[in-house]
Design a protein around this motif. Structure first.
Motif, PDB file in Angstrom:
ATOM      1  N   VAL A 184      62.580   5.037  52.530  1.00  0.00           N
ATOM      2  CA  VAL A 184      62.495   4.048  51.457  1.00  0.00           C
ATOM      3  C   VAL A 184      63.916   3.564  51.193  1.00  0.00           C
ATOM      4  CG1 VAL A 184      61.906   3.642  49.035  1.00  0.00           C
ATOM      5  CG2 VAL A 184      60.488   5.191  50.424  1.00  0.00           C
ATOM      6  N   ASN A 185      64.206   2.362  51.581  1.00  0.00           N
ATOM      7  CA  ASN A 185      65.563   1.818  51.423  1.00  0.00           C
ATOM      8  C   ASN A 185      65.508   0.326  51.749  1.00  0.00           C
ATOM      9  OD1 ASN A 185      68.395   1.246  51.662  1.00  0.00           O
ATOM     10  ND2 ASN A 185      68.736   3.421  52.053  1.00  0.00           N
ATOM     11  N   PRO A 186      66.047  -0.523  50.878  1.00  0.00           N
ATOM     12  CA  PRO A 186      66.038  -1.962  51.182  1.00  0.00           C
ATOM     13  C   PRO A 186      66.868  -2.300  52.421  1.00  0.00           C
ATOM     14  CG  PRO A 186      66.665  -1.565  48.882  1.00  0.00           C
ATOM     15  CD  PRO A 186      66.643  -0.236  49.569  1.00  0.00           C
TER      16      PRO A 186
ATOM     17  N   VAL B 251      60.009   1.518  54.522  1.00  0.00           N
ATOM     18  CA  VAL B 251      59.616   0.767  53.327  1.00  0.00           C
ATOM     19  C   VAL B 251      60.877   0.097  52.794  1.00  0.00           C
ATOM     20  CG1 VAL B 251      58.422   0.849  51.116  1.00  0.00           C
ATOM     21  CG2 VAL B 251      57.879   2.549  52.875  1.00  0.00           C
ATOM     22  N   ARG B 252      61.003  -1.175  53.070  1.00  0.00           N
ATOM     23  CA  ARG B 252      62.231  -1.893  52.734  1.00  0.00           C
ATOM     24  C   ARG B 252      62.126  -2.508  51.339  1.00  0.00           C
ATOM     25  NH1 ARG B 252      65.141   0.334  55.603  1.00  0.00           N
ATOM     26  NH2 ARG B 252      65.300   0.128  57.833  1.00  0.00           N
ATOM     27  N   GLU B 253      62.040  -1.627  50.359  1.00  0.00           N
ATOM     28  CA  GLU B 253      61.912  -2.063  48.966  1.00  0.00           C
ATOM     29  C   GLU B 253      62.707  -1.113  48.076  1.00  0.00           C
ATOM     30  OE1 GLU B 253      57.533  -3.921  48.173  1.00  0.00           O
ATOM     31  OE2 GLU B 253      57.657  -1.796  48.657  1.00  0.00           O
ATOM     32  N   PRO B 254      63.018  -1.559  46.844  1.00  0.00           N
ATOM     33  CA  PRO B 254      63.674  -0.631  45.923  1.00  0.00           C
ATOM     34  C   PRO B 254      62.786   0.583  45.646  1.00  0.00           C
ATOM     35  CG  PRO B 254      63.720  -2.885  45.071  1.00  0.00           C
ATOM     36  CD  PRO B 254      62.831  -2.893  46.269  1.00  0.00           C
ATOM     37  N   ALA B 255      63.426   1.731  45.450  1.00  0.00           N
ATOM     38  CA  ALA B 255      62.688   2.988  45.289  1.00  0.00           C
ATOM     39  C   ALA B 255      61.731   2.969  44.097  1.00  0.00           C
ATOM     40  CB  ALA B 255      63.687   4.134  45.139  1.00  0.00           C
ATOM     41  N   ALA B 256      62.126   2.321  42.998  1.00  0.00           N
ATOM     42  CA  ALA B 256      61.278   2.342  41.792  1.00  0.00           C
ATOM     43  C   ALA B 256      60.000   1.532  41.987  1.00  0.00           C
ATOM     44  CB  ALA B 256      62.055   1.830  40.586  1.00  0.00           C
ATOM     45  N   ILE B 257      59.982   0.683  43.002  1.00  0.00           N
ATOM     46  CA  ILE B 257      58.749  -0.056  43.326  1.00  0.00           C
ATOM     47  C   ILE B 257      57.971   0.703  44.400  1.00  0.00           C
ATOM     48  CG2 ILE B 257      57.862  -2.195  44.376  1.00  0.00           C
ATOM     49  CD1 ILE B 257      60.204  -3.636  42.995  1.00  0.00           C
ATOM     50  N   ALA B 258      58.689   1.110  45.439  1.00  0.00           N
ATOM     51  CA  ALA B 258      58.016   1.701  46.605  1.00  0.00           C
ATOM     52  C   ALA B 258      57.452   3.092  46.333  1.00  0.00           C
ATOM     53  CB  ALA B 258      59.004   1.759  47.768  1.00  0.00           C
ATOM     54  N   LEU B 259      58.217   3.942  45.657  1.00  0.00           N
ATOM     55  CA  LEU B 259      57.793   5.350  45.543  1.00  0.00           C
ATOM     56  C   LEU B 259      56.526   5.552  44.701  1.00  0.00           C
ATOM     57  CD1 LEU B 259      61.173   7.290  45.590  1.00  0.00           C
ATOM     58  CD2 LEU B 259      59.282   7.543  47.195  1.00  0.00           C
ATOM     59  N   PRO B 260      56.394   4.881  43.551  1.00  0.00           N
ATOM     60  CA  PRO B 260      55.139   5.065  42.797  1.00  0.00           C
ATOM     61  C   PRO B 260      53.915   4.686  43.629  1.00  0.00           C
ATOM     62  CG  PRO B 260      56.776   3.981  41.422  1.00  0.00           C
ATOM     63  CD  PRO B 260      57.350   4.047  42.806  1.00  0.00           C
ATOM     64  N   ARG B 261      54.040   3.615  44.396  1.00  0.00           N
ATOM     65  CA  ARG B 261      52.900   3.181  45.220  1.00  0.00           C
ATOM     66  C   ARG B 261      52.613   4.197  46.331  1.00  0.00           C
ATOM     67  NH1 ARG B 261      54.502  -2.181  46.818  1.00  0.00           N
ATOM     68  NH2 ARG B 261      55.292  -1.076  48.620  1.00  0.00           N
ATOM     69  N   LEU B 262      53.677   4.628  46.978  1.00  0.00           N
ATOM     70  CA  LEU B 262      53.528   5.605  48.058  1.00  0.00           C
ATOM     71  C   LEU B 262      52.893   6.894  47.533  1.00  0.00           C
ATOM     72  CD1 LEU B 262      54.321   6.258  51.034  1.00  0.00           C
ATOM     73  CD2 LEU B 262      56.515   7.074  50.162  1.00  0.00           C
ATOM     74  N   VAL B 263      53.359   7.351  46.382  1.00  0.00           N
ATOM     75  CA  VAL B 263      52.842   8.605  45.821  1.00  0.00           C
ATOM     76  C   VAL B 263      51.380   8.444  45.403  1.00  0.00           C
ATOM     77  CG1 VAL B 263      53.074  10.204  43.855  1.00  0.00           C
ATOM     78  CG2 VAL B 263      55.101   9.534  45.176  1.00  0.00           C
ATOM     79  N   GLU B 264      51.031   7.299  44.831  1.00  0.00           N
ATOM     80  CA  GLU B 264      49.616   7.066  44.480  1.00  0.00           C
ATOM     81  C   GLU B 264      48.740   7.208  45.717  1.00  0.00           C
ATOM     82  OE1 GLU B 264      48.031   6.950  41.686  1.00  0.00           O
ATOM     83  OE2 GLU B 264      49.972   7.173  40.714  1.00  0.00           O
ATOM     84  N   THR B 265      49.174   6.606  46.812  1.00  0.00           N
ATOM     85  CA  THR B 265      48.391   6.683  48.059  1.00  0.00           C
ATOM     86  C   THR B 265      48.265   8.126  48.526  1.00  0.00           C
ATOM     87  OG1 THR B 265      49.605   4.694  48.618  1.00  0.00           O
ATOM     88  CG2 THR B 265      48.158   5.550  50.321  1.00  0.00           C
ATOM     89  N   LEU B 266      49.389   8.850  48.510  1.00  0.00           N
ATOM     90  CA  LEU B 266      49.366  10.229  49.009  1.00  0.00           C
ATOM     91  C   LEU B 266      48.492  11.114  48.134  1.00  0.00           C
ATOM     92  CD1 LEU B 266      53.156  10.626  49.828  1.00  0.00           C
ATOM     93  CD2 LEU B 266      51.275  10.658  51.490  1.00  0.00           C
ATOM     94  N   VAL B 267      48.633  10.981  46.834  1.00  0.00           N
ATOM     95  CA  VAL B 267      47.869  11.823  45.914  1.00  0.00           C
ATOM     96  C   VAL B 267      46.385  11.485  46.033  1.00  0.00           C
ATOM     97  CG1 VAL B 267      47.445  12.305  43.466  1.00  0.00           C
ATOM     98  CG2 VAL B 267      49.787  12.228  44.327  1.00  0.00           C
ATOM     99  N   GLY B 268      46.076  10.183  46.134  1.00  0.00           N
ATOM    100  CA  GLY B 268      44.684   9.740  46.275  1.00  0.00           C
ATOM    101  C   GLY B 268      44.067  10.225  47.571  1.00  0.00           C
TER     102      GLY B 268
END
Ligand code: APR
Length: 266
Positions: A229-231, A244-261
């Motif tokens: 995760v790094n722009p 994931v070429r995005e800021p961490a505060a955008i990318a990580l919540p989404r990534l974690v939602e997917t993993l947890v789900g």
């Protein structure tokens, strides 16, 4: 998430959205000085007052900052994974303040709130412990071990001195060219020896140091995901299975939602 073993490695980019400047970014310079030149034993030996001023300002900035959604997402992932370790290069306390327990975290470059003696083992703990000593940015010393020490020279008047041996104290961070803390290294090795991980997530770091890339590669399960995760592109990018070429505060919540789900029952 069941039977999941996760490794997350973070760097300054994860705290960028909390307003903490990264080291190699354009805001990293302080009074026109390069952090790579300030964060060295040589700089401290030459001008301890200057180096302490830099650290005091950084401590203050961190105290005033709040964890962002990236820190929150990592704490949530830790809660849901069966086994979890974060290796962070960050010396701030934002992962902890987001709720990540200390036993699930290794601060491999130290803790900016610790003040340790340059010679002996004496140190004042970080924010989780007792207050800081005089001269290190503290207001009210409460520790019984503290005593007032007359400065030896005008130049060192504001600098913390060790109550045991009277030499200068320094921030509890790892400077360029210094050894990584052995006890923390051992915790990393134990986790890596305990089994491989899926996913391994590397977020917000230039991965300048070989050991960061090495730990990520060693930690990965065969066929497991290696996420960056790094722009920006980094030396680690070539190894990642997902970029994931995005800021961490955008990318990580989404990534974690997917993993947890993905790993929830049903
Ligand atoms: N989200 C994710 N990544 C980001 C963001 C963001 N919002 N903003 C910047 N980045 C990325 C940058 O692209 C860069 O790759 O974060 C990285 C920050 O890199 P550095 O400043 O080099 O920080 P870091 O990798 O943590 O430095 C490692 O070097 O200076 C020493 O000891 C110090 O721990 C530090 C180590």
């Amino acid at each position: 998430m069941h039977d999941t073993r996760v490794l997350v490695i973070t760097g300054a980019g994860v705290s960028a959205e909390s307003g903490i400047p990264t080291f190699r970014g354009k805001d990293g310079y302080w009074r026109n000085l390069d952090p790579a030149k300030l964060a060295t034993p040589e700089a401290f030996a030459r001008d301890p007052k200057l180096v302490w001023e830099w650290y005091r300002e950084r401590r203050q900035r961190i105290r005033n900052a709040q964890p962002n959604a990236a820190h929150g997402a990592i704490a949530k992932l830790a809660q849901h994974a069966d086994e979890f370790l974060l290796i962070t290069q960050n010396v701030d306390d934002l992962h902890a303040r987001a709720g990540l327990p200390m036993e699930k975290m290794v601060q491999i470059h130290g803790d900016i709130f610790v003040t340790g003696c340059c010679r002996c083992d004496f140190s004042y703990p970080g924010r989780g412990g007792s207050p800081e000593p005089p001269g290190a940015g503290a207001l009210q010393p409460e520790s019984g071990r503290l005593r007032s020490i007359a400065p030896t020279s005008e130049k060192d008047v504001d600098l913390p001195r060790c109550p045991e041996c009277d030499v200068l104290m320094r921030p509890g961070v790892v400077w360029f060219g210094e050894q990584l803390p052995l006890d923390e290294l051992q915790r990393v090795e134990e986790y890596l020896d305990g089994g491989t991980c899926d996913p391994v997530i590397v977020a917000g770091t230039t991965a300048t140091f070989g050991y960061i890339i090495d730990w990520a590669l060693r930690g990965r399960r065969v066929g497991g995901e290696l996420v960056e995760v790094n722009p920006e592109e980094t030396p680690f990018s070539q190894f990642a299975t997902r970029l994931v070429r995005e800021p961490a505060a955008i990318a990580l919540p989404r990534l974690v939602e997917t993993l947890v789900g993905r790993h929830s029952p049903g």
